[in-house]
Design a protein around this motif. Structure first.
Motif, PDB file in Angstrom:
ATOM      1  N   ALA A 338       8.482  -4.970 -41.230  1.00 11.00           N
ATOM      2  CA  ALA A 338       9.325  -4.934 -41.437  1.00 11.00           C
ATOM      3  C   ALA A 338      10.339  -4.567 -40.785  1.00 11.00           C
ATOM      4  CB  ALA A 338       9.312  -4.519 -42.721  1.00 11.00           C
ATOM      5  N   THR A 339      10.688  -3.677 -40.689  1.00  8.54           N
ATOM      6  CA  THR A 339      11.748  -2.614 -39.657  1.00  8.54           C
ATOM      7  C   THR A 339      12.044  -3.458 -38.825  1.00  8.54           C
ATOM      8  OG1 THR A 339      11.211  -0.787 -40.042  1.00  8.54           O
ATOM      9  CG2 THR A 339      12.690  -0.489 -38.093  1.00  8.54           C
ATOM     10  N   ALA A 340      10.753  -4.289 -37.935  1.00  5.51           N
ATOM     11  CA  ALA A 340      11.266  -4.564 -36.368  1.00  5.51           C
ATOM     12  C   ALA A 340      11.803  -5.774 -36.661  1.00  5.51           C
ATOM     13  CB  ALA A 340       9.743  -4.774 -35.670  1.00  5.51           C
ATOM     14  N   ALA A 341      11.383  -6.227 -37.623  1.00  3.13           N
ATOM     15  CA  ALA A 341      12.088  -8.155 -38.088  1.00  3.13           C
ATOM     16  C   ALA A 341      13.381  -7.594 -38.540  1.00  3.13           C
ATOM     17  CB  ALA A 341      10.771  -8.230 -39.758  1.00  3.13           C
ATOM     18  N   LYS A 343      15.771  -5.099 -37.677  1.00  2.00           N
ATOM     19  CA  LYS A 343      16.333  -5.627 -35.902  1.00  2.00           C
ATOM     20  C   LYS A 343      16.673  -6.822 -35.256  1.00  2.00           C
ATOM     21  CE  LYS A 343      15.325  -0.500 -36.483  1.00  2.00           C
ATOM     22  NZ  LYS A 343      14.867   0.754 -35.487  1.00  2.00           N
ATOM     23  N   GLY A 344      15.802  -7.492 -36.078  1.00  2.00           N
ATOM     24  CA  GLY A 344      15.494  -8.654 -34.456  1.00  2.00           C
ATOM     25  C   GLY A 344      14.545  -8.529 -33.510  1.00  2.00           C
ATOM     26  N   ALA A 345      13.999  -7.889 -33.950  1.00  2.72           N
ATOM     27  CA  ALA A 345      12.631  -7.730 -32.469  1.00  2.72           C
ATOM     28  C   ALA A 345      11.182  -8.073 -33.127  1.00  2.72           C
ATOM     29  CB  ALA A 345      12.374  -6.232 -32.225  1.00  2.72           C
ATOM     30  N   LEU A 346      10.796  -8.433 -34.073  1.00  6.63           N
ATOM     31  CA  LEU A 346       9.486  -9.317 -35.034  1.00  6.63           C
ATOM     32  C   LEU A 346       9.429 -10.415 -34.112  1.00  6.63           C
ATOM     33  CD1 LEU A 346       6.955  -8.163 -35.982  1.00  6.63           C
ATOM     34  CD2 LEU A 346       8.394  -9.725 -38.368  1.00  6.63           C
ATOM     35  N   GLU A 347       8.294 -10.636 -33.494  1.00  5.64           N
ATOM     36  CA  GLU A 347       8.289 -11.903 -32.428  1.00  5.64           C
ATOM     37  C   GLU A 347       6.880 -12.259 -33.527  1.00  5.64           C
ATOM     38  OE1 GLU A 347       7.562 -11.779 -27.920  1.00  5.64           O
ATOM     39  OE2 GLU A 347       7.281  -9.583 -28.861  1.00  5.64           O
ATOM     40  N   VAL A 348       7.526 -13.767 -33.574  1.00  5.55           N
ATOM     41  CA  VAL A 348       6.066 -14.496 -34.660  1.00  5.55           C
ATOM     42  C   VAL A 348       5.519 -15.386 -33.102  1.00  5.55           C
ATOM     43  CG1 VAL A 348       5.855 -16.694 -36.185  1.00  5.55           C
ATOM     44  CG2 VAL A 348       7.867 -14.701 -36.165  1.00  5.55           C
ATOM     45  N   THR A 349       4.547 -15.277 -33.141  1.00  8.13           N
ATOM     46  CA  THR A 349       3.918 -15.638 -31.707  1.00  8.13           C
ATOM     47  C   THR A 349       2.261 -16.606 -32.482  1.00  8.13           C
ATOM     48  OG1 THR A 349       2.624 -13.744 -31.174  1.00  8.13           O
ATOM     49  CG2 THR A 349       4.877 -14.475 -30.090  1.00  8.13           C
ATOM     50  N   ASP A 350       1.693 -17.354 -31.274  1.00 11.20           N
ATOM     51  CA  ASP A 350       0.571 -18.062 -32.348  1.00 11.20           C
ATOM     52  C   ASP A 350      -0.361 -16.669 -32.710  1.00 11.20           C
ATOM     53  OD1 ASP A 350      -1.674 -19.968 -32.067  1.00 11.20           O
ATOM     54  OD2 ASP A 350      -2.367 -18.972 -30.234  1.00 11.20           O
ATOM     55  N   LEU A 351      -0.098 -15.318 -31.517  1.00 11.36           N
ATOM     56  CA  LEU A 351      -1.022 -14.253 -32.245  1.00 11.36           C
ATOM     57  C   LEU A 351      -0.500 -13.488 -33.309  1.00 11.36           C
ATOM     58  CD1 LEU A 351      -1.368 -12.788 -28.735  1.00 11.36           C
ATOM     59  CD2 LEU A 351      -3.321 -13.235 -29.455  1.00 11.36           C
ATOM     60  N   MET A 383      14.569 -13.168 -40.463  1.00 13.67           N
ATOM     61  CA  MET A 383      14.334 -12.382 -40.000  1.00 13.67           C
ATOM     62  C   MET A 383      14.308 -10.978 -41.034  1.00 13.67           C
ATOM     63  SD  MET A 383      11.478 -12.356 -37.934  1.00 13.67           S
ATOM     64  CE  MET A 383      11.335 -13.643 -38.752  1.00 13.67           C
ATOM     65  N   LEU A 384      15.499 -11.274 -41.388  1.00  8.17           N
ATOM     66  CA  LEU A 384      16.072 -10.607 -43.372  1.00  8.17           C
ATOM     67  C   LEU A 384      14.956 -11.027 -44.367  1.00  8.17           C
ATOM     68  CD1 LEU A 384      20.016  -9.074 -42.878  1.00  8.17           C
ATOM     69  CD2 LEU A 384      17.742  -7.995 -42.833  1.00  8.17           C
ATOM     70  N   GLY A 385      15.252 -11.636 -44.605  1.00  7.18           N
ATOM     71  CA  GLY A 385      14.363 -12.405 -45.706  1.00  7.18           C
ATOM     72  C   GLY A 385      12.549 -11.090 -45.210  1.00  7.18           C
ATOM     73  N   CYS A 386      12.130 -11.978 -44.093  1.00  2.77           N
ATOM     74  CA  CYS A 386      10.817 -10.981 -43.509  1.00  2.77           C
ATOM     75  C   CYS A 386      10.540 -10.008 -43.145  1.00  2.77           C
ATOM     76  CB  CYS A 386      10.198 -12.446 -42.022  1.00  2.77           C
ATOM     77  SG  CYS A 386       9.129 -11.121 -41.545  1.00  2.77           S
ATOM     78  N   ALA A 387      11.685  -8.851 -43.801  1.00  2.00           N
ATOM     79  CA  ALA A 387      11.575  -8.122 -43.218  1.00  2.00           C
ATOM     80  C   ALA A 387      11.665  -7.302 -45.033  1.00  2.00           C
ATOM     81  CB  ALA A 387      12.582  -6.903 -42.917  1.00  2.00           C
ATOM     82  N   GLY A 458      21.191  -4.408 -40.646  1.00  2.00           N
ATOM     83  CA  GLY A 458      20.441  -5.605 -40.317  1.00  2.00           C
ATOM     84  C   GLY A 458      20.246  -5.586 -38.339  1.00  2.00           C
ATOM     85  N   PRO A 459      20.385  -6.987 -37.902  1.00  2.05           N
ATOM     86  CA  PRO A 459      20.247  -7.286 -36.661  1.00  2.05           C
ATOM     87  C   PRO A 459      21.150  -6.200 -35.896  1.00  2.05           C
ATOM     88  CG  PRO A 459      20.215  -9.029 -38.018  1.00  2.05           C
ATOM     89  CD  PRO A 459      20.793  -8.222 -39.177  1.00  2.05           C
ATOM     90  N   GLU A 460      20.363  -5.749 -34.441  1.00  4.31           N
ATOM     91  CA  GLU A 460      21.186  -4.501 -33.975  1.00  4.31           C
ATOM     92  C   GLU A 460      21.119  -5.485 -32.440  1.00  4.31           C
ATOM     93  OE1 GLU A 460      18.493  -1.326 -32.349  1.00  4.31           O
ATOM     94  OE2 GLU A 460      18.421  -0.176 -34.063  1.00  4.31           O
TER      95      GLU A 460
END
Length: 460
Positions: A338-341, A343-351, A383-387, A458-460
């Motif tokens: 959640a912290t990463a999300a 900050k805008g640092a959470l990657e949504v990838t295939d993994l 991403m804030l909603g994701c967090a 919010g995002p950094e």
């Protein structure tokens, strides 16, 4: 403990309980590591046990001389990390005077002994965090690497000039960089998980494969599925001030780590009867254990020995239980993601997609988890909603664990997960009031505070 110099100054007064406690701890460890070790049952040689790698001591401080899993090489790394944080506080508050005090009290000597052990043994297999398998473990390697990195940073500080630790700064930094490569080797792209072990010299039943909880003899991969990977990722996170020189390796928000966490949860959670019972009660969250096919129930190592009505082994689903520690670690993982999300640092990838699709549902009762808004909370662009959804997920996981705590919030090691055993599902079993059951709650709550603050900024 690590804060501003002003905060540190108030901590290190002569009558400070914190200072007295840490000094006493350092001196106790120093005494324990200064005695003779008569144990000889340590692999790979089986004729010598390094004292600093001993896992247990008697209350009087003497080394535990009975059979046990030896050596446990995460111990010196953890001792070093605790004392390094304390030393940083002292240096922030007192500078060179603080260095002299740390040297005089023998604290730097204990730190050096711990770090020198880690520098020498980081490539060697040892017993892992569950004290039952000899191998190269992700958790052990990750915390060793962090200890070396933090030790190198502290030893290189200007205040450490002419100290017993400064001469080793380059050695610790070199070992930290080399061990980074070893940590990375636990990632197996073909299985899409971070393995818990590599080079398992004494690999034995159960195999800890994704299907082992369903059938303990099933070796259908991926294997080496183990919550120690999340454990190691959380404990080995770099501090903000260390990110430039020694950034985190496979931190909690890394897509590879999240992919691994999704496999871990799916390999265990559906097979615990207690999760089905809790689902029917409308509880959010999920309970998980150590690894699929775990054959330790808290009162016996053999699933068939716990009840005359239990089938003969292998019985798979009737073995092993959810643990407070591992369940709380899952909550902390949600908060760190959640912290990463935020900050805008959470990657949504295939993994990472599967974890980010499933995890928000833990914030709700099971009947609400198929809602498209829940399933999509972390796979879009908000991403804030994701967090916020991941914070709610962590809250749900802690709420389910808390539901099983005994009166007065007492937490043993495990929660009975199955029918057919001496205690009904949901009963606390194994070691009473286990320290890391409580410590893991505090770690999770601290991570939650950081996540909530990140959402506000919010995002950094």
């Amino acid at each position: 403990l690590v804060g501003s110099a002003q905060g540190s100054q108030s901590l290190i007064t002569t009558d400070s309980p914190s200072l007295k406690q840490f000094t006493a701890y350092a001196k106790l460890v120093g005494r324990q590591w200064s005695q003779n070790d008569t144990n000889i049952d340590c692999p790979p040689s089986f004729d010598y046990c390094p004292l600093v790698g001993e896992p247990k001591f008697f209350v009087n401080g003497s080394v535990y001389d009975q059979p046990w899993g030896r050596p446990q090489n995460d111990g010196p790394a953890l001792v070093a990390l605790v004392l390094l944080e304390f030393a940083a506080v002292v240096l922030d508050g007192l500078g060179v005077t603080g260095m002299a005090w740390l040297e005089e009290q023998g604290i730097l000597g204990v730190i050096k002994k711990a770090l020198d052990f880690v520098r020498f043994y980081w490539m060697e297999p040892s017993i892992g965090p569950w004290e039952n398998r000899y191998s190269l473990h992700f958790y052990v390697t990750a915390v060793q690497r962090r200890a070396l990195a933090v030790g190198a940073a502290l030893a290189a500080r200007a205040e450490m000039a002419n100290s017993s630790l400064q001469a080793s700064a380059k050695d610790y930094a070199y070992a930290a960089k080399k061990s980074t490569l070893l940590v990375e080797k636990f990632w197996t792209p073909e299985d899409r998980i971070v393995r818990a072990r590599i080079g398992a010299l004494y690999d034995y039943f159960p195999p800890r494969c994704a299907s082992s909880q369903e059938n303990a003899t099933n070796r259908e991969g991926p294997c080496s599925v183990d919550m120690q990977v999340v454990f190691g990722s959380l404990y080995a996170m770099a501090r903000a001030e260390d990110q430039l020189t020694f950034p985190s390796v496979m931190p909690p928000s890394d897509p590879r780590l999240l992919a691994t966490a999704a496999v871990i949860v799916e390999s265990m959670a559906p097979h615990y009867a207690i999760n089905g019972i809790d689902d029917k009660k409308g509880l959010p969250g999920v309970l998980i254990g150590r690894f699929p096919g775990d054959n330790f129930q808290g009162y016996t190592q053999d699933g068939s020995a716990s009840s005359p009505n239990s089938p003969e082994p292998p019985v798979g689903p009737l073995w092993g239980n959810p643990w407070y520690l591992t369940t709380n670690l899952l909550a902390e993982l949600c908060y760190q993601a959640a912290t990463a999300a935020a900050k805008g640092a959470l990657e949504v990838t295939d993994l990472s997609r599967e974890f980010l699709r499933v995890a928000p549902g833990w914030g709700y009762p099971v009947q609400n988890r198929s809602d498209p808004a829940v399933l999509g909370a972390c796979v879009g662009s908000n991403m804030l909603g994701c967090a916020e959804a991941l914070i709610a997920a962590g809250d749900g996981v802690l709420e389910r664990a808390k539901h099983h705590a005994e009166p007065g919030m007492h937490m043993p090691e495990e929660i009975e997960g199955h029918f057919g055993h001496p205690f009904p599902p949901g009963t606390g079993v194994s070691a009473a009031n286990l320290t890391w059951s409580y410590a893991s709650v505090l770690d999770a709550l601290a991570a939650r505070t950081l996540a909530a603050d990140a959402v506000k900024r919010g995002p950094e």
